[in-house]
Design a protein around this motif. Structure first.
Motif, PDB file in Angstrom:
ATOM      1  N   GLU A 121      10.500  11.408  11.464  1.00 17.39           N
ATOM      2  CA  GLU A 121      11.283  10.894  12.345  1.00 17.39           C
ATOM      3  C   GLU A 121      10.323  11.983  13.041  1.00 17.39           C
ATOM      4  O   GLU A 121      10.561  12.094  14.408  1.00 17.39           O
ATOM      5  N   GLY A 122       9.374  12.275  12.562  1.00 18.83           N
ATOM      6  CA  GLY A 122       8.382  12.429  13.791  1.00 18.83           C
ATOM      7  C   GLY A 122       8.041  14.340  13.954  1.00 18.83           C
ATOM      8  O   GLY A 122       7.781  14.428  11.528  1.00 18.83           O
ATOM      9  N   MET A 123       6.926  15.074  14.416  1.00 20.64           N
ATOM     10  CA  MET A 123       6.075  15.975  14.143  1.00 20.64           C
ATOM     11  C   MET A 123       7.019  17.129  15.044  1.00 20.64           C
ATOM     12  O   MET A 123       7.785  16.922  15.967  1.00 20.64           O
ATOM     13  N   ASP A 124       6.886  18.441  14.546  1.00 24.08           N
ATOM     14  CA  ASP A 124       7.055  19.387  15.416  1.00 24.08           C
ATOM     15  C   ASP A 124       6.765  19.022  16.479  1.00 24.08           C
ATOM     16  O   ASP A 124       5.342  19.602  16.528  1.00 24.08           O
ATOM     17  N   GLU A 125       7.497  19.420  17.267  1.00 24.85           N
ATOM     18  CA  GLU A 125       6.699  19.761  18.681  1.00 24.85           C
ATOM     19  C   GLU A 125       5.841  20.666  19.216  1.00 24.85           C
ATOM     20  O   GLU A 125       5.049  20.842  19.585  1.00 24.85           O
ATOM     21  N   ARG A 126       6.121  22.119  18.321  1.00 25.18           N
ATOM     22  CA  ARG A 126       4.808  22.816  18.563  1.00 25.18           C
ATOM     23  C   ARG A 126       3.453  22.741  18.138  1.00 25.18           C
ATOM     24  O   ARG A 126       2.919  23.380  18.739  1.00 25.18           O
ATOM     25  N   VAL A 127       3.478  22.006  17.848  1.00 25.49           N
ATOM     26  CA  VAL A 127       2.353  21.930  16.739  1.00 25.49           C
ATOM     27  C   VAL A 127       1.513  20.869  17.724  1.00 25.49           C
ATOM     28  O   VAL A 127       0.039  20.585  18.520  1.00 25.49           O
ATOM     29  N   ILE A 128       2.291  19.676  18.365  1.00 29.84           N
ATOM     30  CA  ILE A 128       1.583  18.307  19.316  1.00 29.84           C
ATOM     31  C   ILE A 128       1.019  19.585  21.001  1.00 29.84           C
ATOM     32  O   ILE A 128       0.430  19.473  21.536  1.00 29.84           O
ATOM     33  N   GLU A 129       2.189  20.981  20.755  1.00 28.72           N
ATOM     34  CA  GLU A 129       1.840  21.617  22.222  1.00 28.72           C
ATOM     35  C   GLU A 129       0.587  22.391  22.296  1.00 28.72           C
ATOM     36  O   GLU A 129      -0.017  22.569  22.680  1.00 28.72           O
ATOM     37  N   GLU A 130       0.639  23.287  20.510  1.00 33.77           N
ATOM     38  CA  GLU A 130      -0.051  23.639  20.531  1.00 33.77           C
ATOM     39  C   GLU A 130      -1.633  22.977  20.618  1.00 33.77           C
ATOM     40  O   GLU A 130      -2.752  23.636  20.917  1.00 33.77           O
ATOM     41  N   LEU A 131      -1.892  21.748  20.140  1.00 35.79           N
ATOM     42  CA  LEU A 131      -2.669  21.216  19.620  1.00 35.79           C
ATOM     43  C   LEU A 131      -3.441  19.559  20.746  1.00 35.79           C
ATOM     44  O   LEU A 131      -4.561  20.154  20.466  1.00 35.79           O
ATOM     45  N   ALA A 132      -2.383  18.986  21.555  1.00 35.47           N
ATOM     46  CA  ALA A 132      -3.403  17.501  21.364  1.00 35.47           C
ATOM     47  C   ALA A 132      -3.750  17.701  22.666  1.00 35.47           C
ATOM     48  O   ALA A 132      -2.966  18.542  24.083  1.00 35.47           O
TER      49      ALA A 132
END
Length: 236
Positions: A121-132
């Motif tokens: 269903e996707g990725m934990d939003e926090r790792v996207i905020e941290e790295l993307a």
């Protein structure tokens, strides 16, 4: 030489595509470099589980932040060991910005890219905020995972690298490069199933051929993609 890394649960699938055809030959000749990494290798649990139930309820599973983060940090370290800068990190998400030829040309200017593929269903939003650095979507539809999207982005960017295609015209005359769709193409025989090659293409008159191709490109774009045509006509 551009380097592209893909963080995924299916590295063999991705690497096999990148090692084939034009990109595979370009890599063997040293024009590009590609690496696919198994996110599951960075889990801290014995079961190698990379997902868990979503907070707030709902169907499906969500990928944990930790293995994605640790995988990406190791890829960053590997790039640094080569003397490269921190990769420009792209997360493949359905909520990302639409991908286009203009974006491919922009990304082709980087020394190295890291494409991160979600699943379930996707990725934990926090790792996207941290790295993307960016989130990218290849269209208004949903896939079972980000691998196909990452391969689309990698292919469209890597083919623009010097030495990958034999001539720059290999991509400069194609659809979307200048905002228009490409003109029709023909090869031997001159007649097939009662359909003939347009006579102008057999004339040997390069000026007339270029004029015909441009007109065909304009007409095809106006008919098939009026949105692109209107945008093209408005540009200075």
């Amino acid at each position: 030489m551009m380097r592209v890394d893909i963080a995924t649960l299916f590295p063999e699938m991705c690497q096999r595509v990148l090692d084939e055809s034009i990109l595979g030959r370009a890599a063997k000749r040293g024009h590009i470099e590609t690496h696919c990494h198994q996110i599951r290798d960075y889990t801290l649990n014995r079961q190698k589980q990379v997902d868990d139930y979503p907070y707030g309820g709902g169907c499906g599973m969500v990928m944990n932040a930790q293995p994605i983060y640790d995988c990406c940090m190791d890829i960053i370290r590997q790039n640094e060991e080569q003397g490269r800068p921190r990769p420009h990190i792209l997360f493949m998400t359905a909520a990302g910005q639409p991908f286009s030829e203009e974006k491919a040309k922009e990304l082709a200017q980087y020394d190295n890219l890291l494409l991160v593929c979600g699943h379930y269903e996707g990725m934990d939003e926090r790792v996207i905020e941290e790295l993307a650095d960016e989130e990218i979507s290849i269209g208004d539809y949903v896939l079972t995972g980000g691998e196909l999207a990452a391969l689309v982005v990698a292919d469209s960017v890597l083919r623009l690298q010097p030495g990958v295609l034999s001539q720059p015209e290999g991509y400069q005359d194609e659809s979307h490069w200048n905002g228009l769709l490409e003109y029709p193409q023909y090869t031997r025989p001159e007649e097939w199933n009662g359909r003939k090659v347009p006579p102008v293409l057999l004339s040997g008159h390069h000026g007339k051929i270029e004029e015909w191709r441009r007109q065909q490109s304009l007409e095809r774009t106006q008919k098939r993609r009026p949105d692109l045509y209107q945008k093209y006509k408005k540009e200075p």
